[in-house]
Scaffold this active site. Structure first.
Site: not given
Ligand SMILES: *[C@@H]1O[C@H](CO)[C@@H](O)[C@H](O)[C@H]1NC(C)=O
Ligand SMILES: *[C@@H]1O[C@H](CO)[C@@H](O)[C@H](O)[C@H]1NC(C)=O
Ligand SMILES: *[C@@H]1O[C@H](CO)[C@@H](O)[C@H](O)[C@H]1NC(C)=O
Length: 369
Positions: A157, A198, A234, A264, A266
């Site tokens: 990030e 990432n 996400h 990650e 979701d």
């Protein structure tokens, strides 16, 4: 006499749907789930469900990979300068080793969940002193986990939504050189491990996704090793990126010669959830997994834990929840079967698949009632 029994035992793991088993059949390296250490769950008062949770986590056909959600972050691994603590990260690493799981390791240089001493007002870093801090951190943490990671998220990030660099202690002192330094150091410490950048909101073409392409090219032009880009994934059930957008984004990285993984994933929904939002969620999961199966550069999918009560979502997004694949009572979300379908996809026509998914969701709802 025992022959048929042994054969039956060998076939049993495939009698119920299993994510990693189908992911491997679909040509992916793994379907994984991130997890936190039991210690952190106990402190959060969530230890009651742990046994059932642990059985799913350790079901080798369900998950072929894991990631420590928090334990390898700077806050835990170097809480004071030069004082390293691997207790939290080691718990997940030892589960990975006991179960023979691939481990994605996460994350070396990130401005969030950073140890306070790095950002303390008294820390008057110069480019030289902060560079030494980064080199020491990356080196010590990677050396501790040497040989146990398939991949490391080296930098996490570093950009704003518009694709420019975001404000952080690392960027303020070193500019974009902090990214080069982190990757260069990581490549020296463990040449065989995959090095990833990432991020979230880069799963469809956008200014931010272009910014990440720029970072990959910047490293490559300087001859610095970067092997992969992590799509955090996400997503929000009501407005996820489409299948085609995700394939286009993966292909853009693939064209630069790096691999992609969902790291990650979701899909959160507004509470209380209803049939519609669960169907949106199922489609969003199926599109992400389907994109990974279809796009050549994508190698695997990791979900950000698998059990709703252990998700970060309700703590970070009040009013949203149920982002994972197992409800609090351990019933599976409809998204579970939608993912299996996306992994099996390839033979049935899209129309047949949609019908099948509807029928499965109706059956599941009937069971839940
Ligand atoms: C290391 O971390 C663990 C878990 O967070 C903590 O319980 C322990 O006290 C720490 N050890 C040291 C020496 O600070
Ligand atoms: C279901 O939830 C969504 C929000 O997640 C909402 O927009 C929709 O109106 C709800 N549908 C019903 C039938 O309650
Ligand atoms: C399923 O396969 C078909 C045919 O290859 C493809 O067009 C479709 O996009 C796939 N769906 C998913 C969710 O991957």
């Amino acid at each position: 006499m025992y022959g048929p029994l042994i054969l039956l035992a060998a076939l049993l793991p495939f009698t119920s749907a299993q994510l990693d088993a189908y992911a491997k059949k679909a040509g992916l390296k793994y379907f994984g789930a991130a997890t936190d250490s039991p210690g952190q769950r106990e402190r959060a008062g969530l230890e009651a469900s742990y046994e059932q949770y642990d059985a799913i986590l350790r079901d080798g056909n369900e998950f072929g990979s894991t990631t420590p959600t928090n334990g390898q972050k700077w806050l835990f691994t170097e809480p004071e300068q030069g004082v390293f603590n691997f207790t939290e990260g080691d718990i997940v690493t030892s589960i990975a080793q006991e179960q023979g799981l691939i481990q994605r390791c996460h994350a070396l240089v990130w401005h969030s969940q950073l140890a306070p001493w790095v950002e303390a007002a008294s820390a008057d870093w110069t480019p030289e002193t902060l560079s030494a801090v980064i080199v020491a951190h990356v080196t010590n943490v990677m050396e501790h986990y040497r040989g146990r990671c398939y991949a490391w998220d080296v930098v996490n990030e570093a950009l704003d939504e518009d694709g420019g660099y975001c404000d952080s202690i690392f960027y303020r002192v070193l500019g974009a050189d902090f990214i080069k330094l982190a990757f260069r150091t990581a490549a020296v410490v463990e040449p065989g491990v995959k090095l990833y950048y990432n991020y979230y909101n880069i799963e469809k073409p956008s200014p931010k996704s272009d910014g990440v392409l720029r970072i990959v090219r910047m490293l490559q032009e300087d001859g610095i090793k970067i092997d992969g880009v992590g799509f955090q994934g996400h997503f929000v059930a009501s407005r996820p990126p489409t299948l085609d957008e995700q394939i286009a984004a993966i292909d853009a990285y693939g064209a630069l010669g790096v691999e992609v993984a969902y790291t990650e994933l979701d899909v959160r929904q507004t509470t209380p959830v209803n049939e519609t939002s669960l169907e949106w969620q199922a489609n969003a999961y199926a599109d992400a997994v389907g994109a990974c199966v279809q796009a050549k550069a994508c190698i695997g999918v990791t979900i950000w834990d698998f059990y709703d009560p252990f998700s970060w979502v309700p703590y970070t997004f009040p009013g949203e929840d149920a982002a994972l694949l197992w409800f609090e009572d351990f019933a599976k979300h409809p998204a579970y079967d939608a993912i299996i379908d996306a992994l099996k996809n390839g033979t049935a026509s899209p129309c047949k698949r949609k019908k099948r998914r509807r029928a499965q969701m109706a059956a599941r709802r009937a069971k839940l009632q």
